[in-house]
Design a protein around this motif. Structure first.
Motif, short mmCIF file in Angstrom:
data_model
loop_
_atom_site.label_atom_id
_atom_site.label_comp_id
_atom_site.label_asym_id
_atom_site.label_seq_id
_atom_site.Cartn_x
_atom_site.Cartn_y
_atom_site.Cartn_z
N VAL A 69 0.84 -1.20 0.00
CA VAL A 69 0.00 0.00 0.00
C VAL A 69 0.87 1.25 0.00
O VAL A 69 0.70 2.15 -0.83
N SER A 70 1.83 1.29 0.94
CA SER A 70 2.60 2.52 1.09
C SER A 70 3.41 2.79 -0.17
O SER A 70 3.48 3.92 -0.64
N GLN A 71 4.00 1.72 -0.75
CA GLN A 71 4.85 1.96 -1.91
C GLN A 71 4.02 2.36 -3.12
O GLN A 71 4.42 3.20 -3.93
N PHE A 72 2.83 1.76 -3.26
CA PHE A 72 1.95 2.14 -4.37
C PHE A 72 1.58 3.62 -4.27
O PHE A 72 1.66 4.37 -5.25
N PHE A 73 1.21 4.03 -3.05
CA PHE A 73 0.80 5.43 -2.90
C PHE A 73 1.99 6.37 -3.04
O PHE A 73 1.85 7.46 -3.60
N PRO A 242 -3.20 15.89 -2.11
CA PRO A 242 -3.69 15.68 -0.74
C PRO A 242 -4.77 14.60 -0.65
O PRO A 242 -4.89 13.94 0.37
N LYS A 243 -5.52 14.41 -1.74
CA LYS A 243 -6.56 13.37 -1.70
C LYS A 243 -5.92 11.99 -1.53
O LYS A 243 -6.52 11.09 -0.95
N LEU A 244 -4.72 11.85 -2.07
CA LEU A 244 -4.03 10.57 -1.93
C LEU A 244 -3.78 10.24 -0.47
O LEU A 244 -3.99 9.11 -0.01
N GLY A 245 -3.35 11.30 0.28
CA GLY A 245 -3.07 11.09 1.69
C GLY A 245 -4.32 10.64 2.43
O GLY A 245 -4.28 9.74 3.27
N ALA A 246 -5.45 11.29 2.10
CA ALA A 246 -6.69 10.92 2.77
C ALA A 246 -7.09 9.49 2.43
O ALA A 246 -7.48 8.71 3.30
N VAL A 247 -6.97 9.14 1.14
CA VAL A 247 -7.44 7.82 0.73
C VAL A 247 -6.56 6.73 1.32
O VAL A 247 -7.07 5.67 1.73
#
Lengths: 473, 521
Positions: A69-73, A242-247
């Motif tokens: 998850v973290s690496q994808f984001f 920022p939407k990425l951080g929320a998702v």
């Protein structure tokens, strides 16, 4: 504690970029342009992030997790940061002395988001969220000679402060109710109102901070105003990354959101309200940035469809969709930023006759708009298809139907962008354009990416799928 | 796939796309016309294996190609044609060079982009008729909207903005729920592959809602009576070639959808809703006829007559007997040929008179004999004159209808008479009406180019009219299989659905339909 610098290479690299920019803000020397330097560094950063895909580790006493998850984001964040900083290089409304500061804040915010995507402990999450938010608070008013920008910044700070306070309040409830702040331990605890009323209430309050970032109804009020007030280039960043951080946080917390729980139902209801409200409000707008603002409110609602499914497929669909969202919005903002040569806001009427003035920009806009509608064969369609398919028969079928009906509502205003670009005649004094061949080429690459991902989503979706599978095996 | 040594259907779908990409880099307008014409001829040649190697008498899908696309999600790239889709594919391909020819002088600006849109349109349309994967179908189905929208919005008439917006909103809004239905079928059947979905049985309640969601999308596309209002607007404003594609190919997709998806996936619901759909079809036939009588704009008249003709088509489909469905398919084919030709001719006369009003195009018989010769032929065919192609379809539909119920049959008959009334009125005015419009204006009769694109359609009109046997031989095996499957599965479902929903009405309808079906064949 196992610490391996190679695993956290993307965020370390980003920190070095920040250090470099910090030095530039101090040094009086202006021989290097901060914008070009940041864009080049961000391009290299994208490669660094690609190189560090596939790591697996738990660090810093279990508060920081490197996984699919973290690496994808982080990959999407690095990609988005690269495009956004490339986009911001030519920024007519940015005063020359402020350039290094602007890019410093931009890089800092992206760094916060990278930390956010690896955080698996509530207090770490909170701090990472604040790092990315505070940089944005300072970024928004950086639009020379514009009172609207100051107003937008104040709105953003006030809303942000309230949302953060609520979030922190909720964090207290969760700690009091469940006696831990690690997500892995929290996931094993009960989350229904009957069993853990305090914690369930706390979780909803805690999520408010992320809903604010995501501009989910009813935390969306800042969204169109901030896009409207901030410069086009800043809006391109605020609307996407920022939407990425929320998702990513919602995806991580989704392990607690079993279908049928009150919290999950609340998410579904908020999602439905968000898409309906966003789409209806967008119908009446004439400023393109406001249209995109309300459109992002609607898209925040679509992402909820995948989260409420609470299956590995649902989470990967939501992760994939937010990637697609970033991609198509960057393409759309790319057109706006290069259409508006003097940095003013673009009205719908300014798009008139675009297909004659600049066929390439018109084509990019058309691809991005049709992708935002969710029309095949674009990425927007395949993203929505994954969302809807993963959520059907998971207890929220009504949400799927609401989402498709919303597609029907949203056609009108997205089509309006294309209609103005293709069927109206240009005004006598059209908005001055500043689209260099190189800028057009990057834009066309973005548009092509929207189409290619739409037809062959496999390679990227597999990363998202692996990420989803690690969370909910 | 290997019948011709290359994947025929893939080639047909992707060749226009490739041609469009090449076309993008050409500079000159004239060059882009010649290039597109050449590409369309190549496309026709690529389609020859469909004619040569199609096995008559076989009901199964032919020229099948099946490649996994997203295996995790059950998506595949699955193509194939059978008797139901073969003619629509051929018609789409045949129409392309004619569209290029009829736009040769009609489209005066941005010819390159126009032809790019035409090519995109063609490949999406072929894709719709060939796709055997539900999502692949949906992709093509929606992808076709954008080029069509641009064709109307950029090269259309004075009210093009209104017409194009209405077209887009109507058709896209209608098909959003289709996506939900497709996803629901995936969850119920476990795959998006149509050939597998067809073999499963679904509970009646599921069929009920799935049918409604699909029927909305298809009924708007057909267009059936209350959903038809986008069609006249789009037809009138679209450029000639746009109207031709709209009339010949696009609106056939709705009827094709009913046959391919509703009939195979939701047979019981189809039977349950048949009376309503028949009523709407007859309403469309009569309404289209009456409105056509009152038109003063030639293009509008033909557009409303399409509503009536497509009413016959859906009427035939919902009869669920061999003659009716056969007739519906023949109406699809023949309406495509005849109405396509008429829209091209309207374009041709518009280039001379710059008006589509009947009053500005009267008394042509003496001055433009060749034009009126063709126009007369197509008009007579359109009103269902025996010996010409449209008669075959309409007659079969009426035979099917009377076989089912005298009541419905008698209701549909005035529609055929109305057809004669409005077409003859139009033909008479255009041929003999006074004052003669071309008098003293030096209008030329048909050019060689116009002869070239009208003659093949005229030949087909007469050939299918006199010898429909070959066409029926292609259609019949697939239709028989379709109906046989439907009958067994509709009965099976109605038994299992005994305990839920409006069972009494369903059982009664089924009984009535199945009994009369048996005696009439």
């Amino acid at each position: 504690m196992n610490f391996d610098l190679l695993l956290i290479l993307p965020e370390t690299y980003q920190l070095l970029v920040i250090a470099g920019l910090f030095y530039m803000t101090l040094a009086g020397r202006r021989s290097i342009d901060a914008g070009r330097w940041t864009a080049a560094a961000a391009g290299l950063g994208l490669l660094v992030t690609i190189a560090s895909l596939g790591g697996e580790s738990l660090m810093f006493y279990g508060a920081y997790k490197i996984d699919g998850v973290s690496q994808f984001f982080k990959l999407i964040i690095a990609f988005g940061f690269f495009i956004a900083s490339l986009n911001a290089v030519r920024q007519p409304t940015l005063a020359e002395p402020e350039r290094p500061d602007y890019f410093l804040l931009l890089a800092m915010s992206a760094w916060g988001l990278m930390l956010l995507s690896s955080s698996v402990e509530l207090i770490t999450i909170y701090i990472a969220l604040e790092i990315s938010s505070y940089s944005l608070y300072a970024l928004i008013p950086l639009r020379a000679q514009n009172r609207g920008a100051a107003e937008a910044a104040i709105k953003y700070i006030l809303f942000g402060a309230v949302a953060t306070a609520v979030s922190l309040y909720g964090l207290g409830f969760i700690l009091a109710g469940q006696h831990t702040s690690y997500i892995a331990e929290l996931a094993a605890k009960p989350w229904s109102f009957a069993q853990a009323p305090m914690a369930a209430l706390g979780l909803i309050l805690f999520l408010a901070g992320f809903f604010y970032k995501l501009a989910l109804f009813p935390f969306h009020f800042w969204c169109p105003d901030v896009y409207d007030g901030s410069s086009n280039e800043t809006a391109a960043y605020v609307a996407t990354l920022p939407k990425l951080g929320a998702v990513v946080i919602l995806v991580r917390l989704a392990a607690m959101l079993k279908p049928g729980l009150e919290i999950t139902t609340a998410l579904a209801v908020l999602g439905a309200c968000s898409m309906t409200f966003g789409n209806l409000a967008a119908l009446a707008q004439t400023d393109v940035k406001r249209i995109l603002g309300f459109s992002s409110v609607a898209h925040a609602g679509y992402v909820m469809v995948g989260l409420t499914a609470a299956t590995a497929k649902g989470l990967s669909a939501a992760s994939f969709y937010i990637f697609v969202y970033v991609l198509m919005n960057l393409a759309c903002f790319w057109v706006l930023c290069h259409l508006s040569g003097d940095g003013r806001n673009v009205k719908l009427d300014d798009l008139n006759g675009l297909h004659r003035r600049s066929p390439a920009l018109a084509a990019i806009l058309a691809v991005a708009a049709f992708s935002l509608v969710g029309l095949p064969p674009t990425a927007g369609f395949i993203g929505k298809f994954f969302l809807l398919t993963s959520a059907w028969n998971q207890g929220y079928n009504w949400l799927v139907i609401v989402a498709t009906l919303n597609t029907a509502i949203s056609i009108y205003y997205y089509l309006n962008l294309v209609r103005h670009a293709y069927t109206e005649d240009a005004a006598a004094a059209p908005i001055p354009m500043a689209a260099s061949p190189a800028a057009l080429a990057v834009g066309l690459v973005l548009a092509a990416a929207v189409l290619v991902v739409g037809v062959l989503p496999g390679p990227i979706f597999n990363y998202a799928a692996a990420a989803g599978a690690t969370l909910l095996p | 796939m290997t019948e011709a040594g290359y994947p025929v259907l893939t080639a047909l779908i992707f060749f226009p796309l490739v041609a469009a990409l090449v076309l993008f880099f050409l500079r000159h307008d004239g060059l882009s016309r010649v290039f597109t014409l050449a590409a369309s001829v190549v496309e026709v040649l690529l389609a020859l294996p469909l004619l040569r190697s199609y096995k008559l008498g076989e009901a199964a899908f032919q020229f099948v190609e099946n490649v996994p696309w997203m295996p995790d999600w059950g998506l595949s790239y699955h193509l194939g044609v059978d008797g139901i889709s073969l003619f629509m594919v051929l018609l789409t391909i045949l129409i392309l060079p004619m569209c290029v020819l009829c736009s040769w002088t009609y489209i005066k600006f941005r010819a390159k982009e126009f032809h790019v849109c035409l090519l995109f349109m063609t490949s999406a349309c072929i894709g719709v008729f060939c796709a055997l994967d539900f999502i692949l179908f949906y992709v093509f189905w929606e992808a076709m909207l954008v080029p069509m929208y641009l064709l109307i919005a950029v090269w259309g008439g004075p009210r093009r903005k209104y017409a194009s917006l209405k077209f887009f909103l109507y058709t896209l809004a209608g098909s959003t729920l289709l996506l939900v239905a497709i996803i629901a079928f995936y969850k119920a059947g476990g795959t998006f592959d149509l050939t597998e979905l067809m073999t499963r049985d679904y509970p009646f309640r599921f069929q009920f809602w799935a049918f409604l969601a699909m029927a909305l999308a298809f009924a708007i596309k057909v267009p059936m009576f209350p959903f038809h209002t986008w069609l006249p607007a789009a037809h009138v404003e679209a450029p000639s070639a746009g109207s031709v594609i709209l009339a010949s190919v696009l609106i056939k997709m709705g009827a094709y959808g009913f046959l391919r998806f509703c009939m195979t996936l939701t047979p019981a619901a189809m039977v349950y809703f048949a009376p309503w759909m028949i009523a709407l079809s007859i309403a469309g036939i009569l309404y289209g006829g009456f409105i056509s009588l009152g038109q003063s704009d030639v293009k509008k008249l033909i557009a409303y007559s399409s509503v009536a003709h497509m009413g016959f088509c859906t009427l035939g489909i919902f009869m669920f007997n061999l003659r009716g469905v056969e007739g519906a398919l023949m109406v699809m084919l023949n309406h495509g040929i005849v109405t396509g030709a008429m829209f091209m001719m309207i374009g041709a006369i518009y280039e001379r008179s710059h008006s589509r009003e009947i009053a500005d195009n009267m008394g042509l018989g003496k001055y433009l004999p060749a034009f009126i010769g063709f126009w007369g032929l197509f008009s007579l065919s359109s009103l269902g004159f025996p010996g010409l192609n449209s008669f075959v379809g309409e007659a079969l539909v009426l035979i099917g209808t009377f076989g089912q119920s005298w009541f419905w049959g008698f209701l549909a008959i005035p529609g055929a008479m109305l057809g004669a009334a409005y077409m003859l009125r139009l033909l008479q005015k255009m041929t003999y009406g006074a004052p003669a419009s071309p008098k003293g204006k030096g209008w030329s009769d048909l050019h060689v180019r116009e002869w070239v694109y009208l003659a093949p359609l005229a030949i087909l009109t007469i050939y299918i009219g006199l010898a429909p046997g070959l066409a029926l031989k292609v259609i019949d095996p697939s239709v028989e299989k379709l109906l046989a499957d439907m009958r067994t599965r509709a009965t099976a479902t109605s038994v299992t659905a005994e305990d839920q929903g409006p069972k009494a009405a369903l059982a009664a309808t089924l009984d009535m339909l199945l009994k009369s079906d048996g005696t009439n064949q």
